[in-house]
Structure formats: structure tokens, C-alpha cells
Design a protein around this motif. Structure first.
Motif, PDB file in Angstrom:
ATOM      1  N   GLU A   1       0.730  -1.027   0.275  1.00 56.73           N
ATOM      2  CA  GLU A   1       0.553   0.152  -0.072  1.00 56.73           C
ATOM      3  C   GLU A   1       1.030   1.143  -0.428  1.00 56.73           C
ATOM      4  O   GLU A   1       1.736   1.013   0.580  1.00 56.73           O
ATOM      5  CB  GLU A   1      -1.472   0.023   1.019  1.00 56.73           C
ATOM      6  CG  GLU A   1      -1.856  -0.929   0.995  1.00 56.73           C
ATOM      7  CD  GLU A   1      -2.772  -0.861   2.083  1.00 56.73           C
ATOM      8  OE1 GLU A   1      -3.051  -0.151   3.558  1.00 56.73           O
ATOM      9  OE2 GLU A   1      -3.395  -1.854   2.535  1.00 56.73           O
ATOM     10  N   LEU A   2       0.494   2.256  -0.586  1.00 58.28           N
ATOM     11  CA  LEU A   2       1.436   3.675  -0.459  1.00 58.28           C
ATOM     12  C   LEU A   2       0.804   4.729   0.299  1.00 58.28           C
ATOM     13  O   LEU A   2      -0.873   4.103   0.114  1.00 58.28           O
ATOM     14  CB  LEU A   2       0.987   3.933  -2.368  1.00 58.28           C
ATOM     15  CG  LEU A   2       2.255   3.080  -3.354  1.00 58.28           C
ATOM     16  CD1 LEU A   2       1.931   3.733  -4.396  1.00 58.28           C
ATOM     17  CD2 LEU A   2       3.957   3.241  -2.722  1.00 58.28           C
ATOM     18  N   SER A   3       1.099   5.775   0.587  1.00 64.38           N
ATOM     19  CA  SER A   3       0.632   6.878   1.683  1.00 64.38           C
ATOM     20  C   SER A   3       0.015   7.169   0.339  1.00 64.38           C
ATOM     21  O   SER A   3       0.460   7.310  -1.174  1.00 64.38           O
ATOM     22  CB  SER A   3       1.287   6.977   2.383  1.00 64.38           C
ATOM     23  OG  SER A   3       2.358   7.756   1.573  1.00 64.38           O
ATOM     24  N   TYR A   4      -0.520   8.617   1.106  1.00 66.58           N
ATOM     25  CA  TYR A   4      -0.751   9.500  -0.293  1.00 66.58           C
ATOM     26  C   TYR A   4      -0.504  10.641  -1.076  1.00 66.58           C
ATOM     27  O   TYR A   4       0.140  10.451  -2.258  1.00 66.58           O
ATOM     28  CB  TYR A   4      -1.895  10.352   0.536  1.00 66.58           C
ATOM     29  CG  TYR A   4      -2.395  11.548   0.194  1.00 66.58           C
ATOM     30  CD1 TYR A   4      -2.997  11.632  -1.262  1.00 66.58           C
ATOM     31  CD2 TYR A   4      -1.640  13.287  -0.620  1.00 66.58           C
ATOM     32  CE1 TYR A   4      -3.962  12.957  -2.054  1.00 66.58           C
ATOM     33  CE2 TYR A   4      -2.473  13.813  -1.128  1.00 66.58           C
ATOM     34  CZ  TYR A   4      -3.422  13.808  -1.593  1.00 66.58           C
ATOM     35  OH  TYR A   4      -3.592  14.870  -2.793  1.00 66.58           O
ATOM     36  N   GLU A   5       1.124  10.876  -0.389  1.00 64.43           N
ATOM     37  CA  GLU A   5       2.199  11.225  -0.156  1.00 64.43           C
ATOM     38  C   GLU A   5       2.727  10.407  -1.288  1.00 64.43           C
ATOM     39  O   GLU A   5       3.046  11.014  -2.768  1.00 64.43           O
ATOM     40  CB  GLU A   5       3.066  12.032   0.381  1.00 64.43           C
ATOM     41  CG  GLU A   5       2.742  12.906   1.248  1.00 64.43           C
ATOM     42  CD  GLU A   5       1.354  12.857   2.818  1.00 64.43           C
ATOM     43  OE1 GLU A   5       1.596  10.799   2.630  1.00 64.43           O
ATOM     44  OE2 GLU A   5       0.578  12.717   3.239  1.00 64.43           O
ATOM     45  N   GLU A   6       2.894   9.502  -1.250  1.00 60.59           N
ATOM     46  CA  GLU A   6       3.873   8.450  -2.201  1.00 60.59           C
ATOM     47  C   GLU A   6       3.051   8.370  -3.749  1.00 60.59           C
ATOM     48  O   GLU A   6       3.657   8.242  -4.711  1.00 60.59           O
ATOM     49  CB  GLU A   6       3.716   7.119  -1.869  1.00 60.59           C
ATOM     50  CG  GLU A   6       5.274   6.468  -0.257  1.00 60.59           C
ATOM     51  CD  GLU A   6       4.345   5.359   0.594  1.00 60.59           C
ATOM     52  OE1 GLU A   6       5.747   4.930   1.035  1.00 60.59           O
ATOM     53  OE2 GLU A   6       3.705   5.141   0.516  1.00 60.59           O
ATOM     54  N   THR A   7       1.559   7.988  -2.979  1.00 63.28           N
ATOM     55  CA  THR A   7       1.181   8.246  -4.390  1.00 63.28           C
ATOM     56  C   THR A   7       0.837   9.243  -5.973  1.00 63.28           C
ATOM     57  O   THR A   7       1.571   9.148  -7.353  1.00 63.28           O
ATOM     58  CB  THR A   7      -0.717   7.567  -4.019  1.00 63.28           C
ATOM     59  OG1 THR A   7      -0.624   7.040  -3.597  1.00 63.28           O
ATOM     60  CG2 THR A   7      -1.711   7.573  -5.505  1.00 63.28           C
ATOM     61  N   MET A   8       1.010  10.299  -4.968  1.00 60.74           N
ATOM     62  CA  MET A   8       0.799  11.627  -5.870  1.00 60.74           C
ATOM     63  C   MET A   8       2.108  11.884  -6.373  1.00 60.74           C
ATOM     64  O   MET A   8       2.464  12.177  -7.710  1.00 60.74           O
ATOM     65  CB  MET A   8       0.697  12.791  -5.130  1.00 60.74           C
ATOM     66  CG  MET A   8      -0.692  12.253  -4.212  1.00 60.74           C
ATOM     67  SD  MET A   8      -2.024  13.320  -5.734  1.00 60.74           S
ATOM     68  CE  MET A   8      -1.091  14.442  -6.421  1.00 60.74           C
TER      69      MET A   8
END
Length: 76
Positions: free
Chosen positions: A49-56
């Protein structure tokens, strides 16, 4: 249970049922343990799973990369 068969000599499975167990040497130094399939799959999903920051950051890299069609040879 040791039946005297080496791992490479076992039949190869082509599907993994949800009731399967695995033998895992734990990376935290707690030894070798039996792990259920659903536990292994759940942990892998959690770890991927990626955090919001990692996804962005990933999406921004892909967006910025679409305009540049660089190849390893330097040709465009």
C-alpha cells in the motif's frame, strides 16, 4: 514431519489454495515459523500500500515522464 524427500524432488504445484501453509524464516530473528496463506497475502497487500504522498509522487513522475520520450540510447 520429515519424509526424507528433498524440496526439489517434490511435485510442483500450479495453484495455491487459501488453506495452504508456508514455512518462513522470519526476518526479525524469531526463527522459522509456519504461516497461513491468508496471512501471507494480507501482509503483502499491507506492505504494498502506498501513502497519499507516495501515490501523488508516483503519479507526478508518470505525468512528467509522458512528455519526454527518452530512450537509453539518447535518441528521441
Amino acid at each position: 514431519m520429515n519424509t526424507g524427500i528433498k524440496i526439489p524432488e517434490l511435485r510442483e504445484g500450479t495453484e495455491i489454495s487459501g488453506e495452504s501453509d508456508y514455512i518462513v524464516r522470519m526476518g526479525d530473528g524469531t526463527g522459522t515459523k509456519r504461516v497461513k496463506h491468508k496471512t501471507l497475502v494480507g501482509q503483502m497487500q499491507k506492505d504494498m500500500e502506498l501513502s497519499y504522498e507516495e501515490t501523488m509522487a508516483l503519479l507526478n513522475e508518470e505525468t512528467e515522464g509522458n512528455g519526454n520520450q527518452n530512450t537509453e540510447s539518447g535518441e528521441e
